[in-house]
Design a protein around this motif. Structure first.
Motif, mmCIF file in Angstrom:
data_model
loop_
_atom_site.group_PDB
_atom_site.id
_atom_site.type_symbol
_atom_site.label_atom_id
_atom_site.label_comp_id
_atom_site.label_asym_id
_atom_site.label_seq_id
_atom_site.Cartn_x
_atom_site.Cartn_y
_atom_site.Cartn_z
ATOM 1 N N LEU A 142 0.854 -1.190 0.000
ATOM 2 C CA LEU A 142 0.000 0.000 0.000
ATOM 3 C C LEU A 142 0.889 1.238 0.000
ATOM 4 C CD1 LEU A 142 -3.052 0.563 0.084
ATOM 5 C CD2 LEU A 142 -2.860 0.751 2.570
ATOM 6 N N VAL A 143 0.691 2.114 -0.988
ATOM 7 C CA VAL A 143 1.611 3.227 -1.196
ATOM 8 C C VAL A 143 0.857 4.545 -1.324
ATOM 9 C CG1 VAL A 143 3.394 4.183 -2.722
ATOM 10 C CG2 VAL A 143 3.225 1.714 -2.418
ATOM 11 N N ALA A 144 1.351 5.565 -0.644
ATOM 12 C CA ALA A 144 0.949 6.948 -0.905
ATOM 13 C C ALA A 144 2.110 7.621 -1.606
ATOM 14 C CB ALA A 144 0.634 7.673 0.405
ATOM 15 N N THR A 145 1.837 8.348 -2.679
ATOM 16 C CA THR A 145 2.931 8.948 -3.441
ATOM 17 C C THR A 145 2.680 10.418 -3.726
ATOM 18 O OG1 THR A 145 4.298 8.758 -5.437
ATOM 19 C CG2 THR A 145 1.947 8.321 -5.693
ATOM 20 N N SER A 146 3.771 11.181 -3.727
ATOM 21 C CA SER A 146 3.711 12.573 -4.165
ATOM 22 C C SER A 146 4.217 12.684 -5.595
ATOM 23 C CB SER A 146 4.539 13.458 -3.225
ATOM 24 O OG SER A 146 5.868 12.979 -3.126
ATOM 25 N N GLY A 147 4.397 11.543 -6.246
ATOM 26 C CA GLY A 147 4.765 11.566 -7.659
ATOM 27 C C GLY A 147 5.670 10.438 -8.097
ATOM 28 N N PRO A 268 17.213 17.580 -1.790
ATOM 29 C CA PRO A 268 15.851 18.120 -1.857
ATOM 30 C C PRO A 268 14.916 17.130 -1.176
ATOM 31 C CG PRO A 268 16.426 17.122 -3.960
ATOM 32 C CD PRO A 268 17.643 17.005 -3.072
ATOM 33 N N THR A 269 14.165 17.578 -0.199
ATOM 34 C CA THR A 269 13.415 16.593 0.585
ATOM 35 C C THR A 269 12.045 17.100 0.999
ATOM 36 O OG1 THR A 269 13.574 15.073 2.471
ATOM 37 C CG2 THR A 269 14.359 17.316 2.823
ATOM 38 N N GLY A 270 11.132 16.158 1.103
ATOM 39 C CA GLY A 270 9.783 16.444 1.585
ATOM 40 C C GLY A 270 9.424 15.524 2.732
ATOM 41 N N VAL A 300 8.096 23.529 5.817
ATOM 42 C CA VAL A 300 7.909 23.110 7.200
ATOM 43 C C VAL A 300 9.208 22.557 7.789
ATOM 44 C CG1 VAL A 300 7.059 20.811 6.527
ATOM 45 C CG2 VAL A 300 6.441 21.754 8.760
ATOM 46 N N LEU A 301 10.015 21.863 6.977
ATOM 47 C CA LEU A 301 11.274 21.311 7.486
ATOM 48 C C LEU A 301 12.307 22.402 7.735
ATOM 49 C CD1 LEU A 301 11.620 18.065 5.348
ATOM 50 C CD2 LEU A 301 11.430 18.191 7.836
ATOM 51 N N THR A 302 12.340 23.398 6.866
ATOM 52 C CA THR A 302 13.276 24.510 7.074
ATOM 53 C C THR A 302 13.010 25.190 8.409
ATOM 54 O OG1 THR A 302 13.401 24.885 4.694
ATOM 55 C CG2 THR A 302 14.141 26.672 6.112
ATOM 56 N N GLU A 303 11.752 25.486 8.656
ATOM 57 C CA GLU A 303 11.390 26.137 9.920
ATOM 58 C C GLU A 303 11.748 25.256 11.105
ATOM 59 O OE1 GLU A 303 7.181 26.645 11.814
ATOM 60 O OE2 GLU A 303 7.543 28.419 10.568
ATOM 61 N N PHE A 304 11.470 23.958 10.999
ATOM 62 C CA PHE A 304 11.755 23.052 12.112
ATOM 63 C C PHE A 304 13.246 22.992 12.410
ATOM 64 C CE2 PHE A 304 13.059 18.762 13.461
ATOM 65 C CZ PHE A 304 12.480 18.768 14.726
ATOM 66 N N LEU A 305 14.058 22.828 11.371
ATOM 67 C CA LEU A 305 15.499 22.692 11.599
ATOM 68 C C LEU A 305 16.146 23.983 12.065
ATOM 69 C CD1 LEU A 305 16.347 20.393 8.562
ATOM 70 C CD2 LEU A 305 16.296 19.752 10.976
ATOM 71 N N ARG A 306 15.473 25.109 11.819
ATOM 72 C CA ARG A 306 15.993 26.388 12.301
ATOM 73 C C ARG A 306 15.483 26.756 13.695
ATOM 74 N NH1 ARG A 306 15.382 30.384 6.958
ATOM 75 N NH2 ARG A 306 17.028 29.418 5.702
ATOM 76 N N SER A 329 6.303 15.197 7.459
ATOM 77 C CA SER A 329 7.507 14.478 7.041
ATOM 78 C C SER A 329 7.721 13.259 7.935
ATOM 79 C CB SER A 329 8.719 15.413 7.112
ATOM 80 O OG SER A 329 8.508 16.546 6.306
ATOM 81 N N SER A 330 7.260 12.116 7.459
ATOM 82 C CA SER A 330 7.198 10.924 8.301
ATOM 83 C C SER A 330 8.548 10.505 8.878
ATOM 84 C CB SER A 330 6.625 9.754 7.500
ATOM 85 O OG SER A 330 5.259 9.943 7.261
ATOM 86 N N ASN A 331 9.602 10.532 8.068
ATOM 87 C CA ASN A 331 10.878 9.989 8.525
ATOM 88 C C ASN A 331 11.578 10.835 9.573
ATOM 89 O OD1 ASN A 331 11.747 7.387 7.152
ATOM 90 N ND2 ASN A 331 10.907 8.564 5.441
#
Length: 501
Positions: A142-147, A268-270, A300-306, A329-331
């Protein structure tokens, strides 16, 4: 080597069980009990090895319940010259602004995206894992994909005995070529369905289905069990570690870096899986100075890591780099598990995220994040400008996701002055998967709205070859036109896998 749930360290399973199961029953993700180490001698010896041999070495450190022959069989079947012409992880050097950039081209596989690097080997790992845990159930992927994950998973699991695969994708959240790749997918065991929502809706729905007791009982009644091809699956994540280690070895072989010299890695990551794999490589002993996390407008990741604050309560943007259009971002959960060493703390943060859409890490974790990462983002306009600049000044054609990483890397150099550290930039997809956006960026204009006309125009303007897997799509028949609301994913899943009786 055993694997633990990020939300309950008391639950331990083998690698085979973790790969077969995909996700923990408590909703957590499997993480290794410890990160194995690579010595300087190991890296020296791996310089002499092929990609397949390097893959065997890295996977053997994590998959200790697999025999040497089992691992060899898996990687040799996955990384063939036919599937990856010219090699699976090719490096292209750029020398812009006195920076040493090495684009790690991970898209020379069957679907022209970096997901092939893991999803060609995962089916082999999964089928062997099912044999090891002595189950004769059909594995429902079962897969969810952003592309890109969707097509790569469909291609990897196509007609694999003992499996079925169902992919959900956001109806208006993938590029025309990504959609075309999925809806024309061949294979008797595959199914594809769009959803009226974004990737986060698809991913949340899939996670809920995985741990729904009634759903799992219905599958068991029909001789089936769930597994996953998303990066939540350990068997998808671990192969991604290999190409960072292999790239480092190649740079040493080619005399671009010295033994044990530090490099940066920009990704580049999501969903945070690809950069998490780079972090694991760093933990194993690869001399990585900074991990540069590149986001698009969904930052959202940029803000979190900063700041240490994760907040998904924000506008969602549909961008020209759709595989990064993600707000959950699950991981990242795996990263937090490693940094804190606490299942209780991670469980609490994930509960806060589910209930309020936000959480704040403590000062200790925040300091660790700052030591490891540098984060930035760029919008669509900056992305197009970067594609244009790379083409005009370097005669290099890249896709919108790679362009985001290059742009953020340049931001890093501007802010830190660190232009001297050689930097590996993950190039994640062929520009031909996003021909419309790339064509606009370099100043071309297709004569019609036909997607294949745009592809041909891009080839004509740039003099670059159209990848064969993209060219072949023109003659393929559309097989799937399913669409559902997020709240219909349960019933749609049962129907499409044949477990609705």
């Amino acid at each position: 080597m055993q694997y633990l749930s990020t939300r309950d360290f008391g639950k331990k399973v083998s690698a085979a069980q973790a790969i077969a199961q995909g996700i923990c029953q408590d909703g957590g993700l499997f993480v290794p009990q410890e990160i194995p180490k690579l010595s300087s001698h190991d890296l020296e010896q791996m310089q002499k090895c092929s990609y397949v041999e390097r893959a065997q070495k890295v996977l053997s450190l994590f998959l200790t319940d697999f025999s040497e022959k089992e691992i060899a069989d898996c990687v040799q079947a996955a990384y063939t010259e036919k599937k990856f012409p010219g090699g699976p992880a090719q490096l292209s050097a750029l020398q812009e602004q006195d920076c040493s950039m090495y684009l790690l081209e991970l898209w020379h596989g069957p679907t022209c995206a970096f997901k092939d690097m893991a999803l060609q080997v995962l089916p082999h790992l999964l089928t062997k894992s099912c044999q090891k845990i002595h189950t004769d159930k059909t594995a429902v992927i079962l897969v969810a994909t952003s592309g890109d994950t969707g097509k790569a998973a469909l291609e990897g699991f196509k007609d694999v005995p003992g499996t079925k695969i169902l992919v959900f994708y956001p109806q208006n959240g993938v590029s025309p070529m990504q959609k075309r790749q999925m809806v024309t997918q061949e294979g008797e065991n595959v199914a594809v369905c769009a959803i009226e929502g974004n990737f986060d809706d698809a991913q949340t729905g899939v996670k809920k289905i995985f741990i729904n007791t009634d759903m799992c009982q219905k599958l068991a009644k029909n001789g089936m069990m769930f597994s996953s091809a998303n990066s939540i699956n350990l068997g998808r994540l671990l192969p991604q570690i290999i190409y960072y280690i292999s790239a480092y070895c190649d740079l040493m072989v080619n005399g671009k870096i010295q033994d044990r010299q530090e490099v940066n890695v920009a990704v580049p990551t999501g969903n945070f899986g690809n950069i998490l794999a780079a972090y694991y490589a760093k933990q194993m002993g690869l001399p990585i100075k900074k991990l540069i996390c590149a986001s698009n407008a969904n930052n959202v990741l940029t803000e979190f890591l900063r700041t240490g604050c994760y907040n998904r309560n924000r506008a969602f943007y549909t961008t020209i780099s759709p595989s990064m259009d993600i707000l959950i971002s699950s991981n990242l959960e795996r990263m937090l598990s490693t940094l804190t060493g606490s299942d209780e703390q991670v469980k609490n943060w994930m509960q806060e995220l589910s209930q309020t859409g936000t959480y704040q890490v403590n000062d200790d974790v925040m300091q660790k994040l700052k030591n490891i990462f540098w984060a930035g983002f760029c919008d669509d306009q900056k992305t197009k400008e970067e594609i244009h600049t790379l083409y005009q000044e370097e005669n290099y054609l890249c896709d919108p996701h790679t362009a985001v990483a290059v742009n953020v890397y340049k931001q890093y150099v501007s802010k830190t002055g660190d232009a001297s550290t050689p930097t590996i930039i993950a190039s994640t997809a062929s520009p031909y998967k996003f021909a419309d956006s790339v064509l606009q960026a370099i100043g071309g204009s297709a004569a019609s709205d036909d997607d294949f006309a745009k592809i041909q125009e891009l080839a004509t303007v740039t003099g670059t070859p159209i990848p064969q897997p993209i060219q072949a799509l023109r003659s393929k028949t559309v097989r799937f036109a399913n669409c559902c609301r997020p709240d219909e994913m349960f019933s749609k899943t049962l129907k499409l896998i044949g477990a609705d009786s």
